[in-house]
Design an enzyme around this catalytic site. Structure first.
Site, mmCIF file in Angstrom:
data_model
loop_
_atom_site.group_PDB
_atom_site.id
_atom_site.type_symbol
_atom_site.label_atom_id
_atom_site.label_comp_id
_atom_site.label_asym_id
_atom_site.label_seq_id
_atom_site.Cartn_x
_atom_site.Cartn_y
_atom_site.Cartn_z
ATOM 1 C CE LYS A 162 47.214 -13.989 22.579
ATOM 2 N NZ LYS A 162 48.094 -13.733 23.716
ATOM 3 C CG ASP A 218 46.993 -17.185 28.709
ATOM 4 O OD1 ASP A 218 46.890 -17.646 27.551
ATOM 5 O OD2 ASP A 218 47.367 -16.033 28.966
ATOM 6 C CD GLN A 234 50.186 -10.776 24.630
ATOM 7 O OE1 GLN A 234 49.073 -11.228 24.378
ATOM 8 N NE2 GLN A 234 51.293 -11.464 24.389
#
Ligand code: NAD
Length: 297
Positions: free
Chosen positions: A54, A121, A98
């Site tokens: 990422k 997200d 995460q």
């Protein structure tokens, strides 16, 4: 005739080039650099590898990227305070925590603490509620379903009026993609059936699908005779089915019997190289969208 392969790897390259141009535009017109923070707690090897991918992608697009690594023993209160700090940091447009988090931390509490305005997200209940309302109410689409929809649309598959069957009802894939495909508008307007472990006659449902989206996490679940000839098949499953000693990498397989299915389907995504590469791409797209939204008065 064998199916056309829908390559997520190729679409990722196309979309990252588009996003790169968009970053240049927002920077030159508004002096704004999209900012993304990735918060990693501990050092789970899979998480480290996901986060580094990422970060690499964010850097390649010219984002302001903060890599915030925290020790395994960070307390829940400390983590919540950290998120609060980024919620109030105007240089940050997207906050990514995460998963998984260590057991002593309530992951739901942490994800819900992220401001819905920076929830790139798309997991926050406010954003899932907005997704359900649809149209202009939508803030951020969850990344994997957004990637699936992008693959379907850009492969030239007509969704309006199509029969779509989604296998799996998770909050991060099955439920949101089922809603998205049924919404009015581009990439939607389909007739959607959601099947799961409680469904009878799974195969009979799948056989009706013009577009079959499978997110069950069961290798080889979908057999070739479950596929309508010419259908578009999107295989979301990522299953470790072995280990390649030569490359020291796991052998991955989807939820669809790929080699057999490609003899029947019209278009199909491979695993790996299908849906997988799209998820991080859509995370980047959401971060840029967030930067644009934050420019609004
Ligand atoms: P999950 O485990 O949370 O949910 C699986 C769903 O599938 C459940 O709703 C269950 O009802 C259904 N299901 C399971 N077995 C079934 C069966 N035999 N018949 C009918 N339905 C069945 O899954 P998830 O988080 O949505 O992930 C699904 C798969 O997609 C996994 O393999 C995961 O690794 C993969 N995935 C890939 C990406 C990506 O970026 N490529 C992202 C998320 C998930």
């Amino acid at each position: 005739m064998t199916a056309e392969i829908i390559s997520g790897t190729a679409l990722r390259a196309t979309m990252l080039a588009e996003l790169h141009d968009e970053v240049t535009t927002i920077r030159s017109r508004h002096g704004c650099v999209p900012g993304l923070v990735t918060i990693l707690v501990g050092s789970n090897p899979a998480s480290v590898s996901y986060v580094s991918l990422k970060i690499k992608t964010a850097n390649s697009l010219g984002f302001h990227e903060i890599q915030d690594n925290q020790p395994e023993d960070i307390t829940e209160a400390e983590l919540l305070a950290l998120i609060d700090r980024y919620n109030n940091d105007p240089s940050i447009h997207g906050i990514l925590v995460q998963l998984p988090l260590p057991r002593h931390i309530d992951a739901t509490k942490v994800l819900y603490a992220i401001s819905p305005e920076k929830d790139v997200d798309g997991f926050h209940p406010v954003n899932l509620g907005r997704l359900l309302i649809g149209g202009k109410a939508v803030n951020f689409l969850p990344c994997t379903p957004a990637g699936i929809q992008e693959l379907i649309v850009r492969s030239g598959t007509e969704t309006s009026g199509a029969e779509v069957v989604v296998v799996g009802r998770s909050n991060i894939v099955g439920k949101p993609i089922a809603v998205m495909m049924g919404q009015k508008g581009k990439g939607g307007n389909a007739t959607v059936t959601l099947v799961h472990t409680g469904s009878r006659e799974l195969g009979a449902h799948c056989r009706r699908a013009d577009i079959l989206i499978v997110a069950a996490g069961v290798p080889g679940l979908v057999k070739p005779d479950w596929i309508k000839p010419g259908a578009t098949v999107i295989d979301v499953g990522v299953n470790r089915v072995g280990f390649n000693e030569e490359t020291s990498k796991p052998i991955l397989s989807g939820d669809v019997d790929f080699e057999a299915a490609r003899q029947v389907a019209g278009k199909i995504t491979p695993v790996p190289g299908g849906v997988g590469p799209m998820t991080i791409t859509m995370l980047m797209k959401n971060t840029i969208r967030s930067a644009w939204l934050h420019l609004r008065p």
